[in-house]
Motif scaffolding. Structure first.
Motif, mmCIF file in Angstrom:
data_model
loop_
_atom_site.group_PDB
_atom_site.id
_atom_site.type_symbol
_atom_site.label_atom_id
_atom_site.label_comp_id
_atom_site.label_asym_id
_atom_site.label_seq_id
_atom_site.Cartn_x
_atom_site.Cartn_y
_atom_site.Cartn_z
ATOM 1 N N THR A 145 0.837 -1.193 0.000
ATOM 2 C CA THR A 145 0.000 0.000 0.000
ATOM 3 C C THR A 145 0.877 1.251 0.000
ATOM 4 N N ALA A 146 1.922 1.252 0.820
ATOM 5 C CA ALA A 146 2.850 2.389 0.847
ATOM 6 C C ALA A 146 3.573 2.535 -0.488
ATOM 7 N N LEU A 147 3.966 1.415 -1.088
ATOM 8 C CA LEU A 147 4.639 1.465 -2.390
ATOM 9 C C LEU A 147 3.712 2.049 -3.458
ATOM 10 N N VAL A 151 4.653 5.356 -5.582
ATOM 11 C CA VAL A 151 4.789 5.290 -7.042
ATOM 12 C C VAL A 151 3.722 6.114 -7.746
ATOM 13 N N PHE A 152 2.464 5.890 -7.411
ATOM 14 C CA PHE A 152 1.388 6.492 -8.184
ATOM 15 C C PHE A 152 1.053 7.926 -7.764
ATOM 16 N N VAL A 153 1.117 8.214 -6.479
ATOM 17 C CA VAL A 153 0.725 9.540 -6.014
ATOM 18 C C VAL A 153 1.916 10.493 -5.978
ATOM 19 N N GLN A 157 2.531 11.430 -9.763
ATOM 20 C CA GLN A 157 1.626 12.544 -9.480
ATOM 21 C C GLN A 157 0.238 12.345 -10.091
ATOM 22 N N LEU A 158 -0.262 11.119 -9.977
ATOM 23 C CA LEU A 158 -1.626 10.849 -10.413
ATOM 24 C C LEU A 158 -2.597 11.371 -9.360
ATOM 25 N N ARG A 159 -3.690 11.911 -9.809
ATOM 26 C CA ARG A 159 -4.689 12.444 -8.886
ATOM 27 C C ARG A 159 -5.649 11.327 -8.494
ATOM 28 N N LEU A 160 -5.190 10.490 -7.598
ATOM 29 C CA LEU A 160 -6.006 9.387 -7.115
ATOM 30 C C LEU A 160 -6.479 9.708 -5.706
ATOM 31 N N PRO A 161 -7.749 9.440 -5.406
ATOM 32 C CA PRO A 161 -8.216 9.682 -4.042
ATOM 33 C C PRO A 161 -7.624 8.635 -3.090
ATOM 34 N N LEU A 162 -6.887 9.102 -2.090
ATOM 35 C CA LEU A 162 -6.299 8.161 -1.138
ATOM 36 C C LEU A 162 -7.389 7.467 -0.333
ATOM 37 N N PHE A 163 -8.387 8.233 0.087
ATOM 38 C CA PHE A 163 -9.551 7.690 0.780
ATOM 39 C C PHE A 163 -10.786 8.179 0.045
#
Length: 169
Positions: A145-147, A151-153, A157-163
């Motif tokens: 999950t940390a990886l 990598v992605f966030v 710099q992908l705009r993914l919602p963490l929660f």
């Protein structure tokens, strides 16, 4: 007339899965601009990888039929004979656990967010093997999950919602 039967059911099933997935990705990539080798469009790499996966699948299917037989050994007892049913040797628990983990991630990544969906998918995938330590599984889930976050966030710099919305994110 001799019927052509696969010598390895596992290779046959894996090859067919590779062919179907590769063809699906290749067909899906045709919906995007392909470009050319020097100016690749967004569909170029998925098309190339889909065709490569399908080609690998064809190689697995061919191998299932032409692989050499095992060296000559004494005739086994009736109890040692392989099961004549085509899918009898497959272990369904790993297939179900990994497939369930993928489906879980796909269905919950928007609602839960990337971090909880990844964590849950890793926990579900751990059910594929017997005797897995839950302590080790939790450490691996936290690490993966940390990886994914790094990598992605952070890196991409992908705009993914963490929660996600389900968790008030």
């Amino acid at each position: 007339m001799r019927t052509l039967r696969p010598r390895s059911t596992g290779d046959l099933v894996a090859g067919l899965i590779f062919v179907v997935l590769g063809a699906a990705f290749a067909v899906g990539a045709l919906g995007y601009e392909l470009g050319d080798l020097l100016d690749m469009g967004p569909g170029y790499l998925p098309l190339a990888l889909g065709l490569l996966l399908a080609l690998l699948g064809v190689a697995c299917v061919v191998k299932a039929y032409v692989a050499p037989d095992a060296p000559d050994t004494p005739a086994p007892d009736a109890a040692d004979q392989p099961d004549p049913r085509p899918l009898a040797g497959l272990e369904w628990r790993p297939i179900a656990a990994i497939s369930g983990a993928i489906v879980f991630f796909a269905l919950t990544v928007d609602g839960l967010g990337v971090l909880p969906a990844t964590f849950g998918a890793v926990l579900l995938a751990a059910l594929a093997r017997d005797g897995v330590s839950w302590r080790r599984t939790l450490v691996i889930a936290v690490g993966l999950t940390a990886l994914c976050w790094v990598v992605f966030v952070l890196a991409l710099q992908l705009r993914l919602p963490l929660f996600g919305d389900w968790l008030g994110g």
